[in-house]
Design an enzyme around this catalytic site. Structure first.
Site, mmCIF file in Angstrom:
data_model
loop_
_atom_site.group_PDB
_atom_site.id
_atom_site.type_symbol
_atom_site.label_atom_id
_atom_site.label_comp_id
_atom_site.label_asym_id
_atom_site.label_seq_id
_atom_site.Cartn_x
_atom_site.Cartn_y
_atom_site.Cartn_z
ATOM 1 N N CYS A 1 -0.386 4.133 2.256
ATOM 2 C CA CYS A 1 -0.200 3.893 3.700
ATOM 3 C C CYS A 1 1.266 4.091 4.084
ATOM 4 C CB CYS A 1 -0.592 2.461 4.074
ATOM 5 S SG CYS A 1 -2.113 1.878 3.339
ATOM 6 N N ASP A 2 2.178 3.532 3.312
ATOM 7 C CA ASP A 2 3.587 3.466 3.734
ATOM 8 C C ASP A 2 4.521 4.382 2.954
ATOM 9 O OD1 ASP A 2 2.790 1.517 5.519
ATOM 10 O OD2 ASP A 2 3.164 -0.125 4.112
ATOM 11 N N CYS B 1 0.838 -1.209 0.000
ATOM 12 C CA CYS B 1 0.000 0.000 0.000
ATOM 13 C C CYS B 1 0.868 1.253 0.000
ATOM 14 C CB CYS B 1 -0.929 -0.025 1.219
ATOM 15 S SG CYS B 1 -1.938 1.464 1.358
#
Ligand code: NAP
Length: 306
Positions: free
Chosen positions: A135-136, A132
């Site tokens: 997200c990261d 992701c």
């Protein structure tokens, strides 16, 4: 209390079905293991959802849909459905170990990212290996990252990462992309994205944290080791349909087979969105599924329970 409908999944299909069914006055409970938003909620910018000529943040769009569903009275909770059973005209739905009763179920649980299955991957998840970008990605500011895959997820992920990383290396096993032309053109024009085509990742190496990838050129057969701080895998998805096995007719790949009205072969059980056997998986088509299934469930409840 018996719900009129339990919706599994808070992506655009689940949320749209919640908007339609709650607005029709039904008692609606929607659950999602990570809260509402689904995969679309982790997409940095969605460029092809109508009404937003400059694109729209996936997170924002999903927040709007969530607020709209709640505004019509839908109950939206964290929760994972582990089992769905039909008992005497009602469904028994197990959510986080607790049983709930419902007159109908909408399965809109979407898909989960596929792993590549190469040595080192499982050990390094969360230590440089991610599925992701939104997200990261911010963890990799000024670092070197690779993206694996040639579909729209890999292309949009690479673009998003180029806003943080010093260099993004897009590794794809062919020399043509599966993703749409608009996304391909954006990637090709991006000076921070380097393409490594006809190439596959054979191994991920690192001592506690990812340090390098062993990459093979499938045309020449040569291998090289490239140093990276992170790798983002976008090599397709698997449908989240395990609780429906034995209840709904599934394709060989596990997607739910539905009729035009989104019904399955079990009366009262419906499916919508990416989890369905369908031609095009986009936010726009998920929203369309959600509207149809909302209408169908309202009709099912009136015909069978009112
Ligand atoms: P996808 O379209 O299935 O693409 C998966 C990619 O991974 C393909 O390029 C595939 O290569 C590659 N791949 C699969 N197994 C591999 C392996 N073992 N090793 C190396 N590469 C492998 O999946 P997706 O990109 O997640 O997209 C899913 C759906 O969501 C699509 O319908 C897509 O259009 C949609 N989506 C749309 C947007 C948008 O902005 N419009 C954004 C995200 C997702 P091959 O091409 O060689 O098969």
């Amino acid at each position: 209390m018996v719900q009129d409908v339990i919706i599994a999944g808070g992506g655009p299909a689940g949320l749209t079905s919640a908007i339609y069914t709650a607005r029709a006055g039904l008692k609606v409970k929607l659950v999602d293991p990570v809260g509402a938003g689904g995969q679309a909620g982790t997409t940095s910018v969605i460029y092809n959802y109508p009404g937003f000529p400059n694109g729209v943040s996936g997170l924002k769009l999903m927040e709007f849909m969530t607020d709209q569903a709640k505004g019509f009275g839908a109950e939206i909770d964290f929760g994972e459905v582990s089992s769905v059973k039909q008992q005497g005209g009602l469904f028994s739905v197990t959510i986080d170990g607790k049983d709930y009763e419902a007159r109908s179920v909408i399965w809109a649980a979407g898909t989960s990212p596929k792993s590549l299955g190469v040595p080192g991957e499982a050990e390094l998840v969360g230590r440089g290996v991610s599925y992701c970008a939104t997200c990261d990605g911010p963890l990799f500011r000024d670092k070197v990252v690779a993206v694996v895959g040639g579909g729209d997820s890999a292309l949009t992920g690479a673009q998003f990462l180029s806003g943080y990383a010093r260099e993004v290396i897009l590794i794809h096993r062919r020399d043509e992309f599966r993703g749409g032309l608009a996304n391909v053109n954006r990637v090709v024009a991006n000076p921070r994205i380097a393409l490594k085509l006809n190439s596959i990742v054979q191994e991920m190496k690192g001592n506690g944290l990812l340090e390098s990838l062993v990459v093979k050129n499938v045309q020449t057969g040569s291998t090289e080791e490239i140093e990276v701080d992170g790798v983002f895998l976008y090599v397709g998805s698997v449908p989240n349909t395990a609780p429906l096995e034995g209840l709904a007719d599934l394709t060989a790949n596990g997607y739910v087979k539905t009729e035009q009205d989104m019904s399955t072969d079990t009366p009262g059980l419906f499916a919508a969105g990416d989890v369905r056997d369908k031609l095009l998986r986009q936010v726009a088509t998920a929203v369309g599924d959600g509207a149809v299934v909302g209408w169908s469930v309202e009709k099912y409840i009136i015909d069978n329970f009112r």
